[in-house]
Design a protein around this motif. Structure first.
Motif, PDB file in Angstrom:
ATOM      1  N   LEU A  40       0.826  -1.215   0.000  1.00  0.00           N
ATOM      2  CA  LEU A  40       0.000   0.000   0.000  1.00  0.00           C
ATOM      3  C   LEU A  40       0.856   1.260   0.000  1.00  0.00           C
ATOM      4  O   LEU A  40       0.452   2.297  -0.519  1.00  0.00           O
ATOM      5  CB  LEU A  40      -0.921   0.006   1.222  1.00  0.00           C
ATOM      6  CG  LEU A  40      -2.079  -0.998   1.198  1.00  0.00           C
ATOM      7  CD1 LEU A  40      -2.765  -1.047   2.557  1.00  0.00           C
ATOM      8  CD2 LEU A  40      -3.088  -0.632   0.105  1.00  0.00           C
ATOM      9  N   GLY A  41       2.050   1.150   0.578  1.00  0.00           N
ATOM     10  CA  GLY A  41       2.917   2.318   0.639  1.00  0.00           C
ATOM     11  C   GLY A  41       3.699   2.563  -0.633  1.00  0.00           C
ATOM     12  O   GLY A  41       3.891   3.717  -1.038  1.00  0.00           O
TER      13      GLY A  41
ATOM     14  N   LYS B 108      -1.423   2.494  -6.472  1.00  0.00           N
ATOM     15  CA  LYS B 108      -2.217   2.547  -7.695  1.00  0.00           C
ATOM     16  C   LYS B 108      -2.212   1.198  -8.413  1.00  0.00           C
ATOM     17  O   LYS B 108      -3.249   0.735  -8.884  1.00  0.00           O
ATOM     18  CB  LYS B 108      -1.678   3.641  -8.615  1.00  0.00           C
ATOM     19  CG  LYS B 108      -1.884   5.052  -8.071  1.00  0.00           C
ATOM     20  CD  LYS B 108      -1.407   6.096  -9.063  1.00  0.00           C
ATOM     21  CE  LYS B 108      -1.647   7.502  -8.524  1.00  0.00           C
ATOM     22  NZ  LYS B 108      -1.178   8.547  -9.481  1.00  0.00           N
ATOM     23  N   ARG B 109      -1.047   0.586  -8.508  1.00  0.00           N
ATOM     24  CA  ARG B 109      -0.970  -0.723  -9.168  1.00  0.00           C
ATOM     25  C   ARG B 109      -1.758  -1.767  -8.387  1.00  0.00           C
ATOM     26  O   ARG B 109      -2.440  -2.614  -8.976  1.00  0.00           O
ATOM     27  CB  ARG B 109       0.490  -1.153  -9.303  1.00  0.00           C
ATOM     28  CG  ARG B 109       0.688  -2.447 -10.098  1.00  0.00           C
ATOM     29  CD  ARG B 109       2.154  -2.782 -10.214  1.00  0.00           C
ATOM     30  NE  ARG B 109       2.877  -1.762 -10.948  1.00  0.00           N
ATOM     31  CZ  ARG B 109       3.000  -1.754 -12.263  1.00  0.00           C
ATOM     32  NH1 ARG B 109       2.409  -2.714 -12.986  1.00  0.00           N
ATOM     33  NH2 ARG B 109       3.679  -0.807 -12.868  1.00  0.00           N
ATOM     34  N   LEU B 110      -1.678  -1.710  -7.057  1.00  0.00           N
ATOM     35  CA  LEU B 110      -2.431  -2.649  -6.223  1.00  0.00           C
ATOM     36  C   LEU B 110      -3.929  -2.449  -6.415  1.00  0.00           C
ATOM     37  O   LEU B 110      -4.691  -3.420  -6.518  1.00  0.00           O
ATOM     38  CB  LEU B 110      -2.048  -2.449  -4.754  1.00  0.00           C
ATOM     39  CG  LEU B 110      -2.640  -3.420  -3.745  1.00  0.00           C
ATOM     40  CD1 LEU B 110      -2.154  -4.845  -4.027  1.00  0.00           C
ATOM     41  CD2 LEU B 110      -2.264  -3.017  -2.326  1.00  0.00           C
ATOM     42  N   SER B 111      -4.359  -1.183  -6.466  1.00  0.00           N
ATOM     43  CA  SER B 111      -5.780  -0.895  -6.672  1.00  0.00           C
ATOM     44  C   SER B 111      -6.249  -1.381  -8.043  1.00  0.00           C
ATOM     45  O   SER B 111      -7.358  -1.910  -8.177  1.00  0.00           O
ATOM     46  CB  SER B 111      -6.017   0.613  -6.536  1.00  0.00           C
ATOM     47  OG  SER B 111      -7.372   0.919  -6.752  1.00  0.00           O
TER      48      SER B 111
ATOM     49  N   GLU C 165     -12.854   4.671  -0.926  1.00  0.00           N
ATOM     50  CA  GLU C 165     -11.425   4.890  -0.748  1.00  0.00           C
ATOM     51  C   GLU C 165     -11.104   4.964   0.746  1.00  0.00           C
ATOM     52  O   GLU C 165     -10.897   6.043   1.305  1.00  0.00           O
ATOM     53  CB  GLU C 165     -10.980   6.180  -1.461  1.00  0.00           C
ATOM     54  CG  GLU C 165     -11.076   6.140  -2.969  1.00  0.00           C
ATOM     55  CD  GLU C 165     -10.138   5.104  -3.583  1.00  0.00           C
ATOM     56  OE1 GLU C 165      -9.109   4.789  -2.936  1.00  0.00           O
ATOM     57  OE2 GLU C 165     -10.434   4.617  -4.694  1.00  0.00           O
ATOM     58  N   PRO C 166     -11.094   3.839   1.429  1.00  0.00           N
ATOM     59  CA  PRO C 166     -10.813   3.851   2.868  1.00  0.00           C
ATOM     60  C   PRO C 166      -9.356   4.200   3.134  1.00  0.00           C
ATOM     61  O   PRO C 166      -8.508   4.168   2.237  1.00  0.00           O
ATOM     62  CB  PRO C 166     -11.128   2.414   3.293  1.00  0.00           C
ATOM     63  CG  PRO C 166     -10.901   1.608   2.053  1.00  0.00           C
ATOM     64  CD  PRO C 166     -11.305   2.480   0.907  1.00  0.00           C
TER      65      PRO C 166
END
Length: 393
Positions: free
Chosen positions: A242-243, A247-250, A326-327
């Motif tokens: 996440l850090g 964007k790629r993870l999302s 978007e938590p």
């Protein structure tokens, strides 16, 4: 003291813990030799220690060091110059052991050809001893049958105990049962027989006495500690992803939600390509040293796929229950933790837990496979006609 840590290390090293290999895979590290696969039928001739892990293991030949074997169905006909350690559902020992024997299984048997020059430590639901023991014998089991010559002392904790025609204990025989039994003089003279009645308080003491050098079963606290470490690992992994690549993870998470069936198929393709690299790299001969690296990569990608699949499914449920689109990062980590805990609880349900975990792995690897394909092929963007207008489907 032996705790089967080395066998577990061999399993992780060879990727056996993540999937069933169609063929036997072997590698060496120094003088240690490792074997893993679905079914192993191997003649060994190794100089150092040998480690074998599979669903079914049959080993013969000889090893100059220790032999460590684990599997559901274990048969050891190999002669061992040092110690033999065996763990499985069904364990049969046929080979000669120059030093000590430590074995555990639901059904455990040593045959007459298996002569142990040192001490033997055995544990199982059903334990049959037909192989002679030159040292001391320690046995813990529900039903124990002794039909072999024991040169040293014998200590047996059992619910039922019986002696075959070849049973002889030259040292002191100490047996623990609920009720005292008559031990034939041909087995041991009366002055060399000690009876210790089993009571609720004595069982644990006997367990510690018999299993000092046996592979220990995990306690509840050790299981919880291991789970806590695993959960912490996945949370740290999630925080890093996440850090560094939010964007790629999302994008990968959304690809799973938008086309789960296609992503699952891509996961099968991606996983097949990974495992297909093992024989392909090995067949090049010059690539043999890189086979362990490929196997390690399989373990890493499997783990990443599992984390990504669990996170994606959990976020889909979060949105379905009305959670924020978007938590915050903290909320995302809590969702991941809840997913890992829930899937871990599913493992207590036979078959269902395995299917759930494997499906998450395929979804995660499928999303990563899609991302790799898109980066290789490029993004064609929106198709336009000659008038530079989008083409309608």
């Amino acid at each position: 003291m032996f705790t089967f840590t080395n066998v577990l290390a061999a399993i992780v090293t060879l990727g056996f813990s993540t999937a069933t290999l169609a063929d036997t895979v072997s590698t060496r590290n120094g003088e240690d030799t490792f074997f893993a696969g679905s079914q192993i039928n191997q003649a060994v001739d190794t100089v150092g220690d040998t480690f074998m892990a599979a669903r079914s293991v049959k080993v013969n030949g000889a090893t100059q060091g220790d032999l460590h074997v684990s599997g559901l169905d274990v048969s050891v006909s190999a002669d061992v110059i040092e110690d033999l350690y065996a763990l499985g559902g069904t364990v049969i020992i046929r080979g000669a052991i120059a030093e000590d024997l430590a074995a555990a299984g639901f059904s455990l048997r040593t045959e007459s050809s298996s002569i142990t020059q040192g001490n033997a430590r055995l544990m199982g639901n059903s334990v049959t001893i037909e192989g002679p023991v030159m040292g001391a014998l320690s046995v813990m089991g529900r039903d124990v049958i002794l039909n072999a010559a024991i040169k040293g002392d014998a200590r047996i904790l059992a619910q039922t105990l019986s002696f075959g025609p070849d049973a002889v204990v030259s040292g002191t025989l100490t047996y623990s049962l609920e009720e005292k039994m008559s031990v034939p003089d041909r087995v041991a003279a009366t002055d060399r027989v000690i009876f210790e009645r089993v009571s609720g308080g004595r069982v644990w003491e006997e367990w510690q006495e018999v299993s000092k050098d046996m592979p220990a079963l995990p306690t509840f606290m050790s299981i919880m500690f291991g789970f806590a470490i695993s959960l912490l690992f996945f949370l740290v992994l999630g925080a890093l992803m996440l850090g560094f690549m939010p964007k790629r993870l999302s994008k990968m998470r959304r690809s799973i939600a938008q086309a789960p069936g296609q992503t699952l198929l891509l996961g099968v393709i991606g996983l097949s390509m990974l495992f297909g690299m093992v024989p392909i790299v090995g067949l090049t001969i010059v690539g043999l040293p890189f086979v362990p690296i490929v196997l390690l990569a399989i373990v890493v990608i499997w783990t990443l796929g599992y984390a990504l699949g669990a996170y994606s499914v959990a976020m889909r449920l979060w949105l379905g229950l009305g959670g924020a689109v978007e938590p915050s990062s903290v909320a995302r980590l809590l969702v991941l933790a809840a997913a890992i805990i829930f899937v871990a609880l599913l493992n207590f349900i036979p078959f269902v837990g395995w299917v759930a975990n494997y499906t998450l792995v395929l979804l995660g690897i499928g999303a990563m496979t899609r991302a790799v394909f898109q980066s290789m092929l490029g993004n064609p963007g929106v198709a336009l006609d000659v008038d530079m207008k989008p083409i309608e489907d």
